[in-house]
Scaffold this active site. Structure first.
Site, PDB file in Angstrom:
ATOM      1  N   LYS A 121       0.847  -1.198   0.000  1.00 58.82           N
ATOM      2  CA  LYS A 121       0.000   0.000   0.000  1.00 58.82           C
ATOM      3  C   LYS A 121       0.880   1.243   0.000  1.00 58.82           C
ATOM      4  O   LYS A 121       1.680   1.446   0.905  1.00 58.82           O
ATOM      5  CB  LYS A 121      -0.908  -0.006   1.233  1.00 58.82           C
ATOM      6  N   ASP A 226     -13.618   4.466   9.791  1.00 56.45           N
ATOM      7  CA  ASP A 226     -13.950   4.361   8.369  1.00 56.45           C
ATOM      8  C   ASP A 226     -14.410   2.931   8.130  1.00 56.45           C
ATOM      9  O   ASP A 226     -14.056   2.286   7.155  1.00 56.45           O
ATOM     10  CB  ASP A 226     -12.725   4.708   7.509  1.00 56.45           C
TER      11      ASP A 226
HETATM   12  P1  ADP Z   1      -7.741   3.416   1.032  1.00 56.07           P
HETATM   13  O1  ADP Z   1      -7.240   4.025   2.302  1.00 56.07           O
HETATM   14  O2  ADP Z   1      -7.232   4.143  -0.146  1.00 56.07           O
HETATM   15  O3  ADP Z   1      -9.220   3.203   1.038  1.00 56.07           O
HETATM   16  P2  ADP Z   1      -7.473   0.556   1.491  1.00 56.07           P
HETATM   17  O4  ADP Z   1      -6.494   0.071   2.502  1.00 56.07           O
HETATM   18  O5  ADP Z   1      -8.900   0.557   1.911  1.00 56.07           O
HETATM   19  O6  ADP Z   1      -7.027   1.980   0.963  1.00 56.07           O
HETATM   20  O7  ADP Z   1      -7.303  -0.321   0.187  1.00 56.07           O
HETATM   21  C1  ADP Z   1      -8.003  -0.040  -1.016  1.00 56.07           C
HETATM   22  C2  ADP Z   1      -8.446  -1.333  -1.685  1.00 56.07           C
HETATM   23  O8  ADP Z   1      -7.312  -2.158  -1.966  1.00 56.07           O
HETATM   24  C3  ADP Z   1      -9.323  -2.203  -0.792  1.00 56.07           C
HETATM   25  O9  ADP Z   1     -10.673  -1.877  -0.910  1.00 56.07           O
HETATM   26  C4  ADP Z   1      -9.020  -3.586  -1.276  1.00 56.07           C
HETATM   27  O10 ADP Z   1      -9.796  -3.897  -2.407  1.00 56.07           O
HETATM   28  C5  ADP Z   1      -7.574  -3.519  -1.702  1.00 56.07           C
HETATM   29  N1  ADP Z   1      -6.678  -3.992  -0.614  1.00 56.07           N
HETATM   30  C6  ADP Z   1      -6.116  -3.249   0.361  1.00 56.07           C
HETATM   31  N2  ADP Z   1      -5.340  -3.982   1.175  1.00 56.07           N
HETATM   32  C7  ADP Z   1      -5.404  -5.242   0.710  1.00 56.07           C
HETATM   33  C8  ADP Z   1      -4.819  -6.491   1.131  1.00 56.07           C
HETATM   34  N3  ADP Z   1      -4.005  -6.577   2.168  1.00 56.07           N
HETATM   35  N4  ADP Z   1      -5.109  -7.594   0.401  1.00 56.07           N
HETATM   36  C9  ADP Z   1      -5.944  -7.520  -0.672  1.00 56.07           C
HETATM   37  N5  ADP Z   1      -6.516  -6.392  -1.108  1.00 56.07           N
HETATM   38  C10 ADP Z   1      -6.262  -5.252  -0.436  1.00 56.07           C
HETATM   39 MG    MG Z   2     -10.309   1.943   2.210  1.00 57.60          MG
END
Ligand code: ADP
Ligand code: MG
Length: 393
Positions: A121, A226
């Protein structure tokens, strides 16, 4: 624009050294004068300007001559520095497809040398830029300069610390693997965000599990802030995993009750709308649930907060300081106002948005050829301390 890690392989040691020098200069310069970059980098054989041009060509730097002539890192430049560090540490060796685009992050698959696929991320605080409200500007005025680099790094640090602590206390979260700059590496969650799920075998059980999770979090002293169908992943066995933690707050936060109620409300609304469920109907046949329920069937925050809290204090002691918490809250206050307190209030985005890269969706771009040495030594640190008021000095 794609995250073209191929470029990484073509960058020389000097390229990375100059890129790092710009990063160091940005500690107290929004735009780092070229002469300062040159002095910080102090390349053995000179040639900083040529290197700067090359970095500019690859969009790792942004050139700005509005106030004076200088450079700053782009997201891509910062991404490359973090990726290189992770590769050097042996955390992963290849970058694959993009699996998520948030307002404030980009998520990619990355692979370890042994083939394990993880999620990377990259935090992007500052992508969505708002005019900071006055109180925030006042707040920022008395602090050191805020920029997206600092905020994104803070968001990553917080996310990593919280994920780790939650994991240690048995919460269903991804495994926190490593963190550098604005980048968090975690285990890849199987399944999909709940928002994509049209049908559940046991909606009532999933609903209970999710409400239980918000309650248990609060009992541990934390509120997600959130907590909704976008940040809850669910797999084929209907096992849930909670993600996305940069905006979490303690139950002792002055708006704690509002955040808690809002998190609960999101789940209620979603389950009512999509699966026609509500907590009250489900509550009756579940034993051993110790939290008070209000007239509307929702768990009552006051009954929880009376006994709550130790994880929030543990985290406060873990190196994520209350000042860090204040700083980040100014910018992502409970997920409501995603304000960015950039000094010049302009968007930091460069129009640089990653798109899903079709040609890259199957394989991984290997970074194994990347030189493992990071040019971390012999920078002219003294030059970094040059006051921002006197950028030409
Ligand atoms: P943001 O803060 O931008 O909303 P998120 O952490 O919610 O970021 O991640 C955005 C998207 O990425 C999630 O909705 C999911 O689909 C995917 N995602 C995030 N972390 C993971 C993970 N560890 N494994 C699989 N998919 C992930
Ligand atoms: Mg998110």
């Amino acid at each position: 624009m794609k995250l073209d890690v191929d470029v990484l392989r073509y960058l020389s040691k000097d390229d990375f050294r100059v890129l790092t020098a710009v990063e160091m200069g940005m500690r107290n310069h929004e735009i780092v004068p070229s002469e300062l970059v040159d002095r910080i980098a102090s390349l053995k054989h000179g040639g900083t300007y040529k290197v700067l041009k090359n970095l500019l060509k690859h969009k790792l730097l942004h050139h700005d001559s509005s106030k004076y002539d200088g450079f700053r890192l782009t997201y891509l430049g910062y991404d490359f520095l973090a990726i290189k560090t992770m590769v050097n540490r042996g955390v992963f060796a290849a970058v694959g497809r993009q699996i998520g685009v948030g307002k404030e992050s980009d998520i990619f698959e990355v692979a370890h040398e042994d083939g394990t696929v993880m999620a990377m991320k990259l935090h992007r605080l500052g992508r969505v830029s708002f005019r900071a409200v006055k109180s925030k500007r006042d707040y920022l005025k008395h602090r050191r300069s805020f920029n997206w680099l600092y905020l994104s790094r803070l968001a990553a640090l917080k996310e990593f610390a919280f994920m780790k602590a939650l994991e240690e206390h048995g919460f269903p979260v991804p495994n926190a693997v490593d963190c550098n700059r604005h980048c968090v590496i975690m285990s890849l969650v199987q399944g999909y965000p709940l928002v994509q799920v049209k049908e559940l075998q046991n909606p009532d059980i999933v609903f209970e599990k999710i409400i239980d999770l918000v309650v248990r979090l609060a009992e541990h002293g934390l509120i997600h802030c959130d907590f909704n169908e976008f940040n809850i992943m669910i797999d084929d066995d209907e096992k849930i995993t909670m993600i996305d933690f940069p905006q979490m707050v303690s139950v002792s936060h002055h708006n704690a009750r509002m955040y808690f109620d809002r998190d609960v409300e999101c789940v209620f609304k979603f389950f009512k709308k999509r699966f026609n469920l509500s907590f009250k109907e489900q509550r009756d046949d579940v034993d051993g649930f110790e939290v008070d329920i209000d007239e509307s069937g929702r768990p009552s925050f006051s009954s929880i907060s009376k006994t709550a809290g130790f994880l929030d204090k543990e985290l406060a002691a873990s190196g994520f300081t209350s000042k860090d918490q204040d700083d980040i809250e100014m910018c992502i206050e409970g997920g409501i106002e995603k304000n960015i307190g950039s000094d010049n209030e302009e968007t930091e985005d460069d129009g640089h948005v990653f798109e899903l890269n079709e040609t890259n969706t199957k394989g991984f771009d290997s970074l194994l050829l990347l030189e493992k040495e990071e040019p971390t030594s012999n920078y002219n640190e003294e030059q970094v301390k040059v006051n921002q008021q006197n950028p030409k000095a």
